[in-house]
Structures are given as structure tokens and as C-alpha cells.
Design a protein around this motif. Structure first.
Motif, PDB file in Angstrom:
ATOM      1  N   UNK A   6       0.565  -1.208   0.253  1.00  0.00           N
ATOM      2  CA  UNK A   6      -0.539   0.101  -0.157  1.00  0.00           C
ATOM      3  C   UNK A   6       0.555   1.038   0.410  1.00  0.00           C
ATOM      4  N   UNK A   7       1.882   1.042   1.432  1.00  0.00           N
ATOM      5  CA  UNK A   7       2.863   2.311   0.764  1.00  0.00           C
ATOM      6  C   UNK A   7       3.688   2.357  -0.430  1.00  0.00           C
ATOM      7  N   UNK A   8       4.225   1.402  -0.952  1.00  0.00           N
ATOM      8  CA  UNK A   8       3.912   1.427  -2.573  1.00  0.00           C
ATOM      9  C   UNK A   8       3.252   1.978  -3.065  1.00  0.00           C
ATOM     10  N   UNK A   9       2.069   2.436  -3.128  1.00  0.00           N
ATOM     11  CA  UNK A   9       1.259   2.174  -4.135  1.00  0.00           C
ATOM     12  C   UNK A   9       1.291   3.827  -4.344  1.00  0.00           C
ATOM     13  N   UNK A  10       1.449   4.621  -2.929  1.00  0.00           N
ATOM     14  CA  UNK A  10       1.341   5.960  -3.050  1.00  0.00           C
ATOM     15  C   UNK A  10       2.938   6.846  -3.146  1.00  0.00           C
ATOM     16  N   UNK A  11       3.460   5.956  -3.273  1.00  0.00           N
ATOM     17  CA  UNK A  11       4.867   6.733  -2.981  1.00  0.00           C
ATOM     18  C   UNK A  11       5.293   7.403  -4.933  1.00  0.00           C
ATOM     19  N   UNK A  12       6.064   8.564  -4.581  1.00  0.00           N
ATOM     20  CA  UNK A  12       6.381   8.986  -5.805  1.00  0.00           C
ATOM     21  C   UNK A  12       6.865   8.472  -6.531  1.00  0.00           C
ATOM     22  N   UNK A  13       7.929   8.070  -6.401  1.00  0.00           N
ATOM     23  CA  UNK A  13       8.916   7.461  -7.393  1.00  0.00           C
ATOM     24  C   UNK A  13       7.874   6.238  -8.139  1.00  0.00           C
ATOM     25  N   UNK A  14       6.743   5.345  -7.759  1.00  0.00           N
ATOM     26  CA  UNK A  14       6.029   4.426  -8.242  1.00  0.00           C
ATOM     27  C   UNK A  14       5.125   5.388  -9.635  1.00  0.00           C
ATOM     28  N   UNK A  33      20.313  12.081 -10.827  1.00  0.00           N
ATOM     29  CA  UNK A  33      19.990  12.203  -8.058  1.00  0.00           C
ATOM     30  C   UNK A  33      19.947  13.798  -8.445  1.00  0.00           C
ATOM     31  N   UNK A  34      19.923  14.659  -8.905  1.00  0.00           N
ATOM     32  CA  UNK A  34      18.652  15.448  -8.390  1.00  0.00           C
ATOM     33  C   UNK A  34      17.808  15.587  -9.077  1.00  0.00           C
ATOM     34  N   UNK A  35      17.421  15.340 -10.001  1.00  0.00           N
ATOM     35  CA  UNK A  35      15.608  14.872 -10.590  1.00  0.00           C
ATOM     36  C   UNK A  35      14.783  13.989  -9.289  1.00  0.00           C
ATOM     37  N   UNK A  36      16.089  12.894  -8.948  1.00  0.00           N
ATOM     38  CA  UNK A  36      15.573  11.822  -8.429  1.00  0.00           C
ATOM     39  C   UNK A  36      14.879  12.381  -7.045  1.00  0.00           C
ATOM     40  N   UNK A  37      15.932  12.797  -6.172  1.00  0.00           N
ATOM     41  CA  UNK A  37      15.780  13.730  -4.907  1.00  0.00           C
ATOM     42  C   UNK A  37      15.042  14.627  -4.883  1.00  0.00           C
ATOM     43  N   UNK A  38      14.650  15.344  -5.940  1.00  0.00           N
ATOM     44  CA  UNK A  38      12.998  16.411  -6.026  1.00  0.00           C
ATOM     45  C   UNK A  38      12.394  15.371  -6.004  1.00  0.00           C
ATOM     46  N   UNK A  39      11.383  14.412  -5.959  1.00  0.00           N
ATOM     47  CA  UNK A  39      11.229  13.348  -6.242  1.00  0.00           C
ATOM     48  C   UNK A  39      10.600  13.113  -4.906  1.00  0.00           C
ATOM     49  N   UNK A  40      11.658  12.675  -3.942  1.00  0.00           N
ATOM     50  CA  UNK A  40      11.483  11.982  -2.282  1.00  0.00           C
ATOM     51  C   UNK A  40      11.417  13.481  -2.030  1.00  0.00           C
TER      52      UNK A  40
END
Length: 97
Positions: A6-14, A33-40
Motif C-alpha cells: 500500500x505504501x508503494x502504491x502511494x510512493x512518488x517513485x511509483x 540524482x538531482x531529479x530523483x532527490x526532488x521527487x523524494x
């Protein structure tokens, strides 16, 4: 790794718009890496992801806003211990046969 499905479904990376980022690449570019950090940073399950990473052995990938690739950390540590290291120029002169 995220604690639950359930958490994974709500994760921004998903989210479909973020799935093409190199989340598990061994050597993502600084831009990636900068783009992924912004998503996180805007992820609704960032705290859950950070807890999961803190309590499990994570040796690679981008998790909770940070690159967790072990070899990168080891390389940075070695590089940081040798600031300004320059090898002397070789004085060997080639000899014609």
C-alpha cells in the motif's frame, strides 16, 4: 524498499511520470540524482522509506532522497582521504630500438 504494498502504491517513485528515472542504476548522472532527490522530497511516504532504509541492509539504488550505492560511498571516502594527491611526472625517456 518500502514497508508495504500500500505504501508503494502511494510512493512518488511509483508514479508513471517518475518510473523512467534510474532509481536502481549503479551510476546515475548528477542530473538524474538531482531529479530523483526532488521527487523524494515531495513523496508522501518519504518517512516510511527512510525508516525502511535505516532498518534494512541497503547497498544500492536511490532511496529516501539519497543514493545508497555502496561503492560510491567507498570511492568518495578514499578520494576524500587523498586531497591534492599528484603523482610525480615520469622521467623515463623512450629509447629507440
Amino acid at each position: 524498499m518500502i514497508a508495504s504494498t500500500e505504501s508503494m502504491r502511494r510512493a512518488a517513485c511509483a508514479r508513471s511520470e517518475n518510473q523512467d528515472l534510474p532509481w536502481i542504476a549503479e551510476d546515475p548522472s548528477p542530473l538524474a540524482r538531482a531529479l530523483m532527490a526532488r521527487v523524494c522530497a515531495s513523496c508522501p511516504v518519504l518517512a516510511t522509506c527512510a525508516l525502511e532504509v535505516a532498518t534494512t541492509e541497503t547497498t544500492a539504488g536511490f532511496w529516501a532522497g539519497h543514493d545508497r550505492t555502496v561503492w560510491r560511498d567507498e570511492f568518495t571516502t578514499v578520494q576524500d582521504t587523498l586531497p591534492g594527491l599528484e603523482l610525480p611526472a615520469s622521467n623515463v625517456v623512450g629509447v629507440a630500438a
